[in-house]
Design an enzyme around this catalytic site. Structure first.
Site, PDB file in Angstrom:
ATOM      1  CG  ASP A   1      -7.619   4.509  -4.180  1.00 29.13           C
ATOM      2  OD1 ASP A   1      -8.827   4.760  -4.447  1.00 29.13           O
ATOM      3  OD2 ASP A   1      -6.865   3.599  -4.534  1.00 29.13           O
TER       4      ASP A   1
ATOM      5  CE1 TYR B   1       5.381  12.900  -3.746  1.00 25.21           C
ATOM      6  CE2 TYR B   1       4.672  11.247  -5.023  1.00 25.21           C
ATOM      7  CZ  TYR B   1       4.393  12.529  -4.694  1.00 25.21           C
ATOM      8  OH  TYR B   1       3.646  13.383  -5.375  1.00 25.21           O
TER       9      TYR B   1
ATOM     10  CD  GLU C   1      -3.032  -0.911  -0.148  1.00 23.60           C
ATOM     11  OE1 GLU C   1      -2.907   0.227  -0.550  1.00 23.60           O
ATOM     12  OE2 GLU C   1      -3.497  -1.932  -0.569  1.00 23.60           O
TER      13      GLU C   1
ATOM     14  CE1 TYR D   1      -6.438   3.056  -0.479  1.00 18.86           C
ATOM     15  CE2 TYR D   1      -4.120   3.393  -0.263  1.00 18.86           C
ATOM     16  CZ  TYR D   1      -5.239   2.529  -0.700  1.00 18.86           C
ATOM     17  OH  TYR D   1      -4.896   1.477  -1.350  1.00 18.86           O
TER      18      TYR D   1
END
Length: 426
Positions: free
Chosen positions: A171, A115, A70, A153
């Site tokens: 999402d 990220y 995830e 989420y």
DNA sequence: AATCCGGGGAC
DNA sequence: GTCCCAGGATT
């Protein structure tokens, strides 16, 4: 009082639409909509049971695997994630392995995914789990939510997919599917819209099927109810999809556009080592916070724009501060890179480090090269900022690149350079 | 609520 | 080129 619908200056929607949109959530949970809801949940699950993809993290119901997948899947496509997932789990098979790893190694396994704070937060959360929950993923909402890098989420995804709890996991996919099916015209860029969706989802989840239902919702968004041109003709819930019935499927979901990334010109230097640095190039590590935190890169400066000479002078100062001496810089290549908020156009210059003898001659002859002050000679308080920021320099060979993490832009530049070198050597 | 944080694929 | 994506942290 007019009977004609008036346009609202703010939203551009009609009064009628506004009337509907302020009570859109009530409309969806109303008695009248019960049949539509039950049809949706039933047909969605029938379709999912038949068509779900065989994904690595679906082969076990291990909360650790679900969690890692995830986090990786945030803003990242399934096809991109799969090889990363396999390598990551192989390297860190348990939460405890991840907690005990070197942060360097964790970020290295993330190289290219983007990220990078996701990787650092993932490890920090693993350490939280070891300390607070004996190395086992907790199943209580507040404990899951308290983990670093776990927001609404991901918490919902872990609780529903791994523990089959009837929690929402909303999402972008889910918002798109629900916007179309229930004809929701609220802006999905607004947190309020996500919260509204989270409220209606528990009422859509069939008894005991939270895990499959939430995955089915996302699967439908990924495979059928796609952003640009949804495949309504083969959609399992097309019959009662209000978006399709009203011919609005391509207009939904409503989403305000993101701003354009601001352009930035940058000038980089690819400095080839000589002597004891032969076969390696100069790289530095970025500060611990901000853009591309703690990642490695070739040195570069923000270009002022007009006068290239001014920019080159900045680069030269950077190298002089390291006590380096180099041959004339020449143009090597230009590379582009877009972040979500910045667009870099990076001109890369190339030069060769001069051996010490030449450096000394240069220094003695006076003008061309400044003799830099060794860093160790600086006052401690002047050095503090640089050290605290995490900045670090080193020479790397092609092989060294296997150990430290570069953003894709610099991987690309360095790979191009080392490939050129190999060709030249032949 | 707005901004920051990567990268790649679809169109 | 443009848009979008299995978001979260920070301010």
């Amino acid at each position: 009082m007019s009977s004609k619908p008036k346009m609202d200056a703010e939203t551009g929607k009609t009064d009628q639409a506004n009337q509907a949109s302020v009570s859109v959530w009530e409309r969806i949970v109303s008695i009248e909509a019960a049949e539509s809801r039950e049809y949706f949940s039933r047909e969605l699950l029938v379709w999912y049971d038949r068509s779900k993809r065989d994904l690595p993290w679906r082969r076990h119901r291990d909360p650790y695997f679900i969690w890692v997948s995830e986090i990786m899947l945030q803003q990242t496509r399934v096809d991109t994630v799969i090889p990363y997932f396999h390598r990551f789990i192989e390297r860190f098979p348990t939460i405890r392995d991840l907690a005990e790893a070197l942060q360097e190694d964790v970020v290295k396994m993330w190289e290219g995914l983007g990220y990078y704070s996701r990787a650092r937060n993932l490890q920090a959360a693993a350490q939280q789990i070891v300390e607070l929950h004996d190395g086992e993923m907790p199943s209580e909402r507040e404990h899951v939510f308290a983990l670093k890098g776990v927001g609404p989420y991901t918490a919902g995804a872990i609780l529903s997919i791994a523990f089959n709890q009837p929690e929402p996991a909303v999402d972008g996919n889910v918002m798109r599917v629900l916007s179309r099916y229930f004809l929701i015209e609220d802006d999905i860029a607004k947190p309020k819209t996500r919260i509204g969706m989270e409220k209606i989802i528990p009422g859509l989840i069939p008894e005991g099927r939270a895990s499959d239902f939430n995955q089915a919702l996302m699967e439908l968004g990924a495979l059928i109810c796609t952003p640009k041109s949804p495949h309504c003709l083969i959609c399992p819930v097309m019959e009662h999809c209000r978006g399709r019935i009203e011919g609005m499927e391509r207009e939904l979901p409503i989403k305000t556009k993101a701003k354009k990334p601001r352009p930035e010109q940058r000038l980089a230097i690819l400095l080839e080592g000589s002597g004891e640095h032969e076969g390696r190039v100069l790289v530095r590590r970025r500060p611990k916070t901000g853009l591309l935190a703690s990642m490695w890169e070739i040195p570069h400066v923000a270009a002022a724009g007009e006068d290239l000479g001014v920019d080159v002078a900045q680069l030269e100062e950077l190298l002089e501060d390291r006590g380096l001496v180099w041959s004339p810089m020449t143009a090597y290549m230009t590379a582009e890179h877009t972040f979500s908020h910045i667009h870099w156009t990076m001109k890369v210059l190339i030069a060769r480090e001069q051996p010490e003898v030449l450096a000394q001659l240069a220094a003695e002859s006076g003008v061309p090269y400044k003799v830099a002050v060794p860093e160790s000679a600086l006052e401690p308080e002047l050095r503090f900022d640089a050290e605290d920021s995490g900045e670090e320099w080193r020479w790397v060979s092609r092989e060294d690149m296997r150990e430290i993490a570069f953003p894709n832009l610099f991987s690309h530049i360095l790979n191009t350079y080392f490939a050129d070198e190999e060709t030249r050597a032949k």
